[in-house]
Scaffold this motif. Structure first.
Motif, PDB file in Angstrom:
ATOM      1  N   ALA A   1     -31.620  39.468  12.809  1.00 50.41           N
ATOM      2  CA  ALA A   1     -31.061  39.937  11.542  1.00 50.41           C
ATOM      3  C   ALA A   1     -30.064  38.932  11.009  1.00 50.41           C
ATOM      4  CB  ALA A   1     -30.387  41.291  11.739  1.00 50.41           C
ATOM      5  N   GLU A   2     -29.700  39.125   9.758  1.00 48.62           N
ATOM      6  CA  GLU A   2     -28.752  38.235   9.091  1.00 48.62           C
ATOM      7  C   GLU A   2     -27.324  38.672   9.358  1.00 48.62           C
ATOM      8  OE1 GLU A   2     -29.225  36.466   4.874  1.00 48.62           O
ATOM      9  OE2 GLU A   2     -27.897  38.200   4.626  1.00 48.62           O
ATOM     10  N   VAL A   3     -26.450  37.700   9.599  1.00 47.28           N
ATOM     11  CA  VAL A   3     -25.019  37.925   9.713  1.00 47.28           C
ATOM     12  C   VAL A   3     -24.347  37.116   8.606  1.00 47.28           C
ATOM     13  CG1 VAL A   3     -22.964  37.574  11.140  1.00 47.28           C
ATOM     14  CG2 VAL A   3     -25.102  38.343  12.191  1.00 47.28           C
ATOM     15  N   ALA A   4     -23.380  37.721   7.937  1.00 50.26           N
ATOM     16  CA  ALA A   4     -22.654  37.040   6.862  1.00 50.26           C
ATOM     17  C   ALA A   4     -21.170  36.993   7.212  1.00 50.26           C
ATOM     18  CB  ALA A   4     -22.868  37.747   5.530  1.00 50.26           C
ATOM     19  N   LEU A   5     -20.576  35.812   7.083  1.00 50.04           N
ATOM     20  CA  LEU A   5     -19.168  35.598   7.409  1.00 50.04           C
ATOM     21  C   LEU A   5     -18.465  34.863   6.284  1.00 50.04           C
ATOM     22  CD1 LEU A   5     -19.660  33.996  10.943  1.00 50.04           C
ATOM     23  CD2 LEU A   5     -19.156  36.400  10.529  1.00 50.04           C
TER      24      LEU A   5
ATOM     25  N   ILE B   1     -16.659  40.166   7.536  1.00 45.21           N
ATOM     26  CA  ILE B   1     -17.837  40.103   8.400  1.00 45.21           C
ATOM     27  C   ILE B   1     -18.796  41.215   8.009  1.00 45.21           C
ATOM     28  CG2 ILE B   1     -18.685  40.307  10.772  1.00 45.21           C
ATOM     29  CD1 ILE B   1     -15.908  39.295  11.675  1.00 45.21           C
ATOM     30  N   LEU B   2     -20.030  40.843   7.713  1.00 42.18           N
ATOM     31  CA  LEU B   2     -21.094  41.805   7.429  1.00 42.18           C
ATOM     32  C   LEU B   2     -22.211  41.561   8.433  1.00 42.18           C
ATOM     33  CD1 LEU B   2     -21.235  41.471   3.525  1.00 42.18           C
ATOM     34  CD2 LEU B   2     -19.920  43.134   4.871  1.00 42.18           C
ATOM     35  N   ALA B   3     -22.530  42.585   9.223  1.00 37.49           N
ATOM     36  CA  ALA B   3     -23.514  42.406  10.289  1.00 37.49           C
ATOM     37  C   ALA B   3     -24.177  43.742  10.596  1.00 37.49           C
ATOM     38  CB  ALA B   3     -22.836  41.855  11.544  1.00 37.49           C
ATOM     39  N   PRO B   4     -25.345  43.724  11.231  1.00 42.30           N
ATOM     40  CA  PRO B   4     -25.959  44.971  11.683  1.00 42.30           C
ATOM     41  C   PRO B   4     -24.985  45.755  12.566  1.00 42.30           C
ATOM     42  CG  PRO B   4     -27.507  43.165  11.914  1.00 42.30           C
ATOM     43  CD  PRO B   4     -26.191  42.549  11.543  1.00 42.30           C
ATOM     44  N   HIS B   5     -25.100  47.067  12.564  1.00 42.78           N
ATOM     45  CA  HIS B   5     -24.112  47.916  13.221  1.00 42.78           C
ATOM     46  C   HIS B   5     -24.140  47.820  14.740  1.00 42.78           C
ATOM     47  CE1 HIS B   5     -24.457  50.470   9.320  1.00 42.78           C
ATOM     48  NE2 HIS B   5     -23.637  49.446   9.171  1.00 42.78           N
TER      49      HIS B   5
ATOM     50  N   GLY C   1     -11.832  29.872  12.233  1.00 44.45           N
ATOM     51  CA  GLY C   1     -13.275  29.837  12.055  1.00 44.45           C
ATOM     52  C   GLY C   1     -14.017  28.969  13.049  1.00 44.45           C
ATOM     53  N   LYS C   2     -13.319  28.371  14.011  1.00 37.90           N
ATOM     54  CA  LYS C   2     -13.960  27.396  14.897  1.00 37.90           C
ATOM     55  C   LYS C   2     -14.550  28.014  16.158  1.00 37.90           C
ATOM     56  CE  LYS C   2     -11.244  23.519  13.193  1.00 37.90           C
ATOM     57  NZ  LYS C   2     -10.307  22.419  13.528  1.00 37.90           N
ATOM     58  N   MET C   3     -14.375  29.326  16.321  1.00 37.66           N
ATOM     59  CA  MET C   3     -15.017  30.011  17.437  1.00 37.66           C
ATOM     60  C   MET C   3     -15.628  31.307  16.931  1.00 37.66           C
ATOM     61  SD  MET C   3     -13.551  31.354  21.101  1.00 37.66           S
ATOM     62  CE  MET C   3     -13.325  29.693  21.722  1.00 37.66           C
ATOM     63  N   LEU C   4     -16.868  31.539  17.309  1.00 39.00           N
ATOM     64  CA  LEU C   4     -17.602  32.722  16.871  1.00 39.00           C
ATOM     65  C   LEU C   4     -18.246  33.378  18.087  1.00 39.00           C
ATOM     66  CD1 LEU C   4     -18.873  34.489  14.610  1.00 39.00           C
ATOM     67  CD2 LEU C   4     -20.738  32.820  14.516  1.00 39.00           C
ATOM     68  N   LEU C   5     -17.929  34.647  18.302  1.00 39.77           N
ATOM     69  CA  LEU C   5     -18.534  35.410  19.389  1.00 39.77           C
ATOM     70  C   LEU C   5     -19.336  36.555  18.787  1.00 39.77           C
ATOM     71  CD1 LEU C   5     -15.495  35.706  21.845  1.00 39.77           C
ATOM     72  CD2 LEU C   5     -17.325  34.005  21.872  1.00 39.77           C
ATOM     73  N   ILE C   6     -20.543  36.756  19.276  1.00 40.09           N
ATOM     74  CA  ILE C   6     -21.398  37.849  18.811  1.00 40.09           C
ATOM     75  C   ILE C   6     -21.873  38.630  20.027  1.00 40.09           C
ATOM     76  CG2 ILE C   6     -23.490  38.489  17.561  1.00 40.09           C
ATOM     77  CD1 ILE C   6     -23.248  35.930  15.982  1.00 40.09           C
ATOM     78  N   ARG C   7     -21.650  39.915  19.991  1.00 46.76           N
ATOM     79  CA  ARG C   7     -22.024  40.768  21.118  1.00 46.76           C
ATOM     80  C   ARG C   7     -22.950  41.879  20.636  1.00 46.76           C
ATOM     81  NH1 ARG C   7     -18.072  45.187  23.837  1.00 46.76           N
ATOM     82  NH2 ARG C   7     -19.471  45.987  25.438  1.00 46.76           N
TER      83      ARG C   7
ATOM     84  N   VAL D   1     -18.981  41.289  15.961  1.00 50.00           N
ATOM     85  CA  VAL D   1     -18.795  39.876  15.647  1.00 50.00           C
ATOM     86  C   VAL D   1     -17.302  39.567  15.621  1.00 50.00           C
ATOM     87  CG1 VAL D   1     -19.257  38.046  13.981  1.00 50.00           C
ATOM     88  CG2 VAL D   1     -20.916  39.894  14.287  1.00 50.00           C
ATOM     89  N   TYR D   2     -16.913  38.539  16.357  1.00 53.19           N
ATOM     90  CA  TYR D   2     -15.513  38.114  16.433  1.00 53.19           C
ATOM     91  C   TYR D   2     -15.422  36.679  15.921  1.00 53.19           C
ATOM     92  CZ  TYR D   2     -15.436  41.966  19.817  1.00 53.19           C
ATOM     93  OH  TYR D   2     -15.565  43.168  20.443  1.00 53.19           O
ATOM     94  N   LEU D   3     -14.571  36.457  14.943  1.00 53.02           N
ATOM     95  CA  LEU D   3     -14.393  35.137  14.357  1.00 53.02           C
ATOM     96  C   LEU D   3     -12.942  34.707  14.527  1.00 53.02           C
ATOM     97  CD1 LEU D   3     -15.732  32.851  12.640  1.00 53.02           C
ATOM     98  CD2 LEU D   3     -14.885  34.067  10.612  1.00 53.02           C
TER      99      LEU D   3
END
Length: 290
Positions: free
Chosen positions: A262-266, A233-237, A247-253, A241-243
């Motif tokens: 911003a861009e998130v990479a998974l 997982i690569l994301a802004p600090h 891979g069928k559930m994605l939580l972003i806080r 991000v919880y995957l």
């Protein structure tokens, strides 16, 4: 699998300086969270190398962090860490990071110079000197041959130790080296002259609030890079991000109250799609979306 371990100091946690243990461990945990790097936390007396009942086996970990050496860990802990570092089957795969040593034994008794283990791992008898670093300071991080200037609030830390041997990792604006890499038995030891959470108060910890809040992240990111810690997982600090495993559930806080575009990479499993997100799969294995 989790590849990063934060090690707390049992004797320090039970002493009248417990804030140095808890405070620095919690800042290390928070900083790794900002990187979306998963980690475990264990007490030093619970470590082992190789499976043992009711113990924490170091074998899977690539990065072990001792946020503070305000007092020494027990000799048994150092023996386990030495075996983990020295295993020839994992040469070049492991990094041990150690915060400031105050040259005190496990019962808080002062002693001359570093502990035997720290001397062995670094080849240094003690810090070569000290530099007063408090409040906002500019420091320079060396990562992958490149230098990066950081602004870090050192709060009310005691004078920071300097090191003269080893490969430079972190230095002050004045040129004093306060963090260095050392090669030991084919692996890497990173020693610093300050507590890695910058929590300074013996009872309460009291780490300064960093501005920006991710000021320490580049230091930990370099430790993870050097240890080859995988980052799916690569994301802004400011995003946690919880995957799910499949891979069928994605939580972003969002954790800092910041408006974020911003861009998130998974690394998503093949075939997984989120219909409401415009996603692009790259050749590097990451799927990106805004």
């Amino acid at each position: 699998p989790v590849r990063v371990l934060i090690v707390r100091n049992t004797n320090l946690a039970h002493s009248n300086m417990s804030g140095l243990d808890y405070g620095n461990a919690m800042v290390a945990a928070e900083t790794l969270s900002q990187l979306n790097v998963e980690f475990d936390i264990a007490m030093d007396r619970d470590l082992c190398y190789g499976p043992e009942q009711y113990k924490v086996d170091l074998t899977p970990y690539r990065l072990v962090i001792l946020p503070t050496a305000a007092i020494d860990n027990p000799d048994g802990t150092y023996d386990v860490l030495d075996r983990w570092l020295s295993d020839p089957q994992h040469a070049g795969e492991r990094v041990l990071a150690i915060g400031r040593s105050d040259n005190r034994g496990p019962r808080l008794q002062p002693h001359q110079g570093f502990s035997g283990a720290l001397r062995r791992w670094t080849g240094c008898e003690d810090y070569s000197g000290a530099v007063p670093l408090q409040g906002d300071q500019s420091v320079v991080l060396t990562s992958g041959g490149q230098e990066r200037e950081l602004s870090v609030d050192f709060g009310k830390l005691p004078p920071t130790g300097t090191l003269v041997s080893g490969e430079p990792l972190l230095r002050t604006a004045g040129g004093e080296t306060i963090g260095r890499r050392f090669s030991y038995q084919g692996n890497t030891v990173c020693a610093f002259g300050f507590y890695l959470g910058i929590a300074h108060e013996p009872l309460w910890g009291l780490n300064p609030e960093q501005d920006p809040r991710d000021a320490l992240v580049p230091i930990y990111e370099e430790l993870a890079r050097a240890a080859g810690v995988d980052r799916p997982i690569l994301a802004p600090h400011n995003l946690r991000v919880y995957l799910a495993t499949d891979g069928k559930m994605l939580l972003i806080r969002e954790r800092a109250g910041l408006p974020t575009d911003a861009e998130v990479a998974l690394r998503l499993p093949e075939g997984v799609q989120y219909p409401d997100l415009r996603m692009e799969r790259g050749e590097d294995g990451y799927t990106r979306f805004q």
